[in-house]
Design an enzyme around this catalytic site. Structure first.
Site, PDB file in Angstrom:
ATOM      1  CG  HIS A 144      -2.026  -1.029   1.081  1.00 40.84           C
ATOM      2  ND1 HIS A 144      -3.064  -1.141   1.982  1.00 40.84           N
ATOM      3  CD2 HIS A 144      -2.258  -2.002   0.145  1.00 40.84           C
ATOM      4  CE1 HIS A 144      -3.876  -2.117   1.618  1.00 40.84           C
ATOM      5  NE2 HIS A 144      -3.409  -2.656   0.519  1.00 40.84           N
TER       6      HIS A 144
ATOM      7  CD  GLU B   4      -1.351   3.840   3.987  1.00 41.24           C
ATOM      8  OE1 GLU B   4      -2.457   3.963   4.526  1.00 41.24           O
ATOM      9  OE2 GLU B   4      -1.165   3.130   2.958  1.00 41.24           O
TER      10      GLU B   4
ATOM     11  CB  CYS C 238      -1.232   0.740   6.240  1.00 46.00           C
ATOM     12  SG  CYS C 238      -1.078   0.071   4.578  1.00 46.00           S
TER      13      CYS C 238
ATOM     14  CB  ALA D 255     -20.399   8.016 -30.825  1.00 41.66           C
TER      15      ALA D 255
ATOM     16  NE  ARG E  64     -14.313  -0.238 -25.409  1.00 38.52           N
ATOM     17  CZ  ARG E  64     -14.468  -0.685 -26.649  1.00 38.52           C
ATOM     18  NH1 ARG E  64     -13.505  -1.421 -27.203  1.00 38.52           N
ATOM     19  NH2 ARG E  64     -15.562  -0.411 -27.334  1.00 38.52           N
TER      20      ARG E  64
ATOM     21  CG  ASP F 237     -22.809  -1.578 -33.729  1.00 40.23           C
ATOM     22  OD1 ASP F 237     -23.403  -1.439 -34.820  1.00 40.23           O
ATOM     23  OD2 ASP F 237     -22.902  -0.771 -32.787  1.00 40.23           O
TER      24      ASP F 237
ATOM     25  CG  LEU G 251     -17.614  -4.939 -26.475  1.00 41.40           C
ATOM     26  CD1 LEU G 251     -18.689  -5.555 -25.588  1.00 41.40           C
ATOM     27  CD2 LEU G 251     -17.913  -3.481 -26.756  1.00 41.40           C
TER      28      LEU G 251
ATOM     29  CD  GLU H  67     -18.052   1.130 -25.163  1.00 38.60           C
ATOM     30  OE1 GLU H  67     -18.158   0.830 -26.361  1.00 38.60           O
ATOM     31  OE2 GLU H  67     -16.968   1.403 -24.624  1.00 38.60           O
TER      32      GLU H  67
ATOM     33  N   GLY I 230     -27.088  -0.987 -26.497  1.00 40.24           N
ATOM     34  CA  GLY I 230     -27.682  -0.027 -27.399  1.00 40.24           C
ATOM     35  C   GLY I 230     -28.611   0.962 -26.729  1.00 40.24           C
TER      36      GLY I 230
END
Length: 355
Positions: free
Chosen positions: A59, A61, A95, A165, A200, A216, A220, A298, A300
């Site tokens: 981590h 720290e 930590c 888009a 992504r 489409d 992905l 993304e 439809g």
């Protein structure tokens, strides 16, 4: 006296800002862990810095303490950290125990950890060891860089990003007929598409509906950006999608939500849900159960609108291209609220937050 307090508070903020900058270096690499930065200051000089570099690794720290060349200085130093030090044993030891062991007398914290395994326990452990703890410094900023982590623990679901888009006249796609070739009808420019692949790589999962996969045939994945591809999540109620489609390629893992269960392959699994009873909530709950902290939706159109109507979204990222379709599939509409506009070549990028 007031002037001294003001200067002290400004110093706290200065070093917590540095913690935030360091934390962001871990973006896309900490998986289900938060991004955390830490600095150690002695006589107003930084003597050690660190951030959480990768899931399962040390981590922030720990990295900052190990970066201090003269460990004897720790006994008269202040440790600044953007998120409360952990108090439990997970992939690594607590930590807070290391801070106590090194006898660091003061700890300044940006925000408390919402994880029920921590949630104030690290602070209490430090205080019981007579360490001075100052918390809540730039807490909003510290929470903002880990909004996925905080949403996951507070809302019991992944952080949801809507992305699409649309053409300059507000269409997602052209009007498709039987002879329309299968494949994407690009609206955004190549630079925008590269940015999407970067996004992504920073998220845990990506979610699409049946028609998006069918028409489409997207992959992905993060083909145009270095980094891991997200888990691909597909809604296929009737189980009609062919395994020859790109979302079933071996490039990444895929989970299909359906009411028609098929045999699991090495990278594709099926989960049965009731599509007549709040299917989105079921999907998000399943992802939450499997420690998926963030998901990009993304498409439809129907899927995006369902998330909008149910208020199950945190961000929307909309590319508006320069093409005119005149007719076709109309883009979803968001409730009226402020947004920020950026320009990427000949595209507009509209960013919305669901407040």
């Amino acid at each position: 006296m007031q002037n001294a307090i003001f200067i002290m508070e400004q110093n706290y903020k200065k070093y917590i800002r540095r913690c935030i900058d360091l934390a962001l270096n871990g973006k896309g690499h900490t998986k289900t862990n938060p991004m955390v930065g830490c600095v150690i200051v002695h006589n107003d000089q930084i003597i050690g810095e660190g951030f959480h570099e990768a899931y399962g690794g040390p981590h922030a720290e720990v990295n900052a303490i190990h970066a201090v060349q003269d460990s004897s200085l720790l006994k008269s130093s202040t440790l600044y950290v953007s998120l409360e030090p952990c108090a439990h044993t997970g992939k690594t030891p607590p930590c807070s125990d290391l801070i106590i062991e090194m006898q660091i007398p003061r700890v300044v914290i940006g925000s408390r950890d919402p994880n029920s395994l921590v949630a104030g326990k690290g602070i209490e452990k430090l205080k019981r060891a007579n360490i001075e703890v100052i918390e809540g410094i730039l807490s909003d900023e510290c929470i903002a860089i880990n909004n996925r982590f905080f949403t996951y623990h507070s809302k019991k679901r992944p952080y949801v990003i809507l992305k699409w888009a649309e053409s300059a006249d507000g269409f997602l796609d052209i009007e498709r007929v039987a002879e329309t070739p299968i494949g994407p009808n690009w609206i955004s420019n190549p630079i925008s598409r590269m940015l999407v692949h970067k996004w992504r790589s920073e998220e845990n999962a990506i979610l699409v509906g049946t028609n998006t996969v069918k028409y489409d045939n997207p992959s992905l994945t993060t083909r145009y950006w270095p980094g891991n591809s997200p888990l691909r999540v597909v809604l296929d109620r009737k189980g009609i999608l062919s395994h020859k489609l790109n979302v079933f390629s071996p490039n990444a893992s895929t989970i299909v939500f359906s009411d028609k269960i098929q045999d699991k392959s090495y990278n594709v699994s099926y989960t049965e849900i009731d599509f007549d009873e709040k299917p989105l909530e079921q999907v998000l709950r399943h992802l939450w159960d499997h420690e998926v902290q963030s998901v990009i939706v993304e498409g439809g159109k129907m899927l995006l609108e369902s998330f909008i109507q149910r208020g199950l979204w945190d961000e929307a990222r909309i590319f508006r291209g320069s093409k005119l379709f005149r007719k076709g599939l109309a883009a979803p509409e968001l409730p009226n609220q402020p947004f920020t506009v950026y320009f990427i070549a000949n595209d507009q990028l509209l960013l919305f937050k669901n407040s």
